[in-house]
Structure formats: C-alpha cells, structure tokens
Scaffold this motif. Structure first.
Motif, PDB file in Angstrom:
ATOM      1  N   PHE A 212       1.404  10.468  -3.676  1.00  0.00           N
ATOM      2  CA  PHE A 212       1.199  10.945  -2.309  1.00  0.00           C
ATOM      3  C   PHE A 212       2.546  11.050  -1.611  1.00  0.00           C
ATOM      4  O   PHE A 212       3.307  10.082  -1.564  1.00  0.00           O
ATOM      5  N   GLU A 213       2.807  12.244  -1.077  1.00  0.00           N
ATOM      6  CA  GLU A 213       4.082  12.459  -0.402  1.00  0.00           C
ATOM      7  C   GLU A 213       3.873  12.474   1.110  1.00  0.00           C
ATOM      8  O   GLU A 213       2.770  12.712   1.588  1.00  0.00           O
ATOM      9  N   GLY A 214       4.925  12.214   1.840  1.00  0.00           N
ATOM     10  CA  GLY A 214       4.852  12.332   3.288  1.00  0.00           C
ATOM     11  C   GLY A 214       4.229  11.130   3.969  1.00  0.00           C
ATOM     12  O   GLY A 214       3.794  11.220   5.108  1.00  0.00           O
ATOM     13  N   VAL A 215       4.197   9.982   3.263  1.00  0.00           N
ATOM     14  CA  VAL A 215       3.699   8.752   3.894  1.00  0.00           C
ATOM     15  C   VAL A 215       4.888   8.028   4.513  1.00  0.00           C
ATOM     16  O   VAL A 215       5.818   7.631   3.816  1.00  0.00           O
TER      17      VAL A 215
ATOM     18  N   ILE B 244       0.846  -1.201   0.000  1.00  0.00           N
ATOM     19  CA  ILE B 244       0.000   0.000   0.000  1.00  0.00           C
ATOM     20  C   ILE B 244       0.878   1.247   0.000  1.00  0.00           C
ATOM     21  O   ILE B 244       0.624   2.199  -0.749  1.00  0.00           O
TER      22      ILE B 244
ATOM     23  N   LEU C 274       1.274   6.823  -6.752  1.00  0.00           N
ATOM     24  CA  LEU C 274       0.152   7.717  -7.071  1.00  0.00           C
ATOM     25  C   LEU C 274       0.501   9.181  -6.778  1.00  0.00           C
ATOM     26  O   LEU C 274      -0.305  10.070  -7.029  1.00  0.00           O
TER      27      LEU C 274
ATOM     28  N   ALA D 290       2.242   1.785  -3.436  1.00  0.00           N
ATOM     29  CA  ALA D 290       1.194   2.225  -4.363  1.00  0.00           C
ATOM     30  C   ALA D 290       0.864   3.701  -4.130  1.00  0.00           C
ATOM     31  O   ALA D 290       0.685   4.470  -5.084  1.00  0.00           O
ATOM     32  N   LEU D 291       0.800   4.117  -2.859  1.00  0.00           N
ATOM     33  CA  LEU D 291       0.515   5.526  -2.556  1.00  0.00           C
ATOM     34  C   LEU D 291       1.630   6.412  -3.106  1.00  0.00           C
ATOM     35  O   LEU D 291       1.385   7.496  -3.653  1.00  0.00           O
TER      36      LEU D 291
END
Lengths: 80, 80
Positions: A30-33, A21, A28, A24-25
């Motif tokens: 998404f930053e800062g995960v 996950i 896509l 995948a983020l």
C-alpha cells in the motif's frame, strides 16, 4: 443508553502499534500511507436513561479505568 | 485524506476484553453497566485525495490486514 468511547494517544506520544500497522501496510504494497495511529473503541450499554447522569458516569469510568490521562485522551458519544 | 476505521467483533462473538472491562467497572462500584464491547479504532492519513479511490484502498487494507472478517466487522469514515 449506549456510550461510544474513543481512547486515543495524545499527540506526540509514540504509538508503536500504529507504526507496526504502517510498516505492515507498506510491506503489503500500500502506497501513500502517511501516518497511522491506533486507539481503543469501547461500547458500554448503561441502564441509566438520563443523559447528564450517564455522561458523568462514563466520564468517571474513563478517568478511573478506561483511559490513562497522562498519555491518552478520550471522547464520549451517548445514544438512545 | 484521513480514514477513521472502527473494527468491532461481530454480534455473538465472545469478547473477553469487554467482559474484563465490565468486571473491573463492577469492582470499582459502577452500577447499571449492562454490556461492554471493545473494538479497535485506527486513523490513517492517506496521500490519496480522491474519496472513491481512498475508500477502495482502505477497504483493501481492512480486508487484508486490519480486520479478521470471520469474527470482525469494520466501518470506514473519510475526512478532509
């Protein structure tokens, strides 16, 4: 009563679903995960009306079927 | 911040995993189990510190990847 059960991997146990996950983020955009962990969420409607007996019953269900206590923890909330 | 996300099947959507757990509990001798529904529980550690922006980010993650909104609902709690 309704039992809401969370089954999560213990700290330190590798979580490939969570890692997938996270990747995948990232793909896509998404930053800062920082970290992703995936667990299971199970709702059980019980005929039992006594909270103490309901909790004992759900604890037994978790130990015998729902959680693998070698690698997983579980928590139970009762409602209603 | 930490986001705690629950992804559950919408009411009326068949839940074969939940049914399988229900049957297994029955076979193990647990009585009084009326309905079982299984969902996903995902924890995401975010670098974002602003609750409003964190919620927007997690909403976008749920819509784009984590939940299939045709058959699933999601809920988000933020902590920290």
């Amino acid at each position: 009563m309704k039992a809401k059960i969370h089954v999560t991997l213990k700290r330190g146990v590798l979580d490939p679903q969570g890692k997938a996950i996270g990747s995948a983020l990232d793909h896509l955009g998404f930053e800062g995960v920082e970290e992703v962990r995936q667990g299971k969420y199970i709702e059980i409607d019980l005929r039992e009306r006594d909270p103490t007996r309901a909790r004992e019953q759900v604890d037994a269900m978790c130990r015998q079927l729902l959680a693998n206590l070698v690698i997983e923890d579980y928590s139970v909330e009762l409602e209603g």
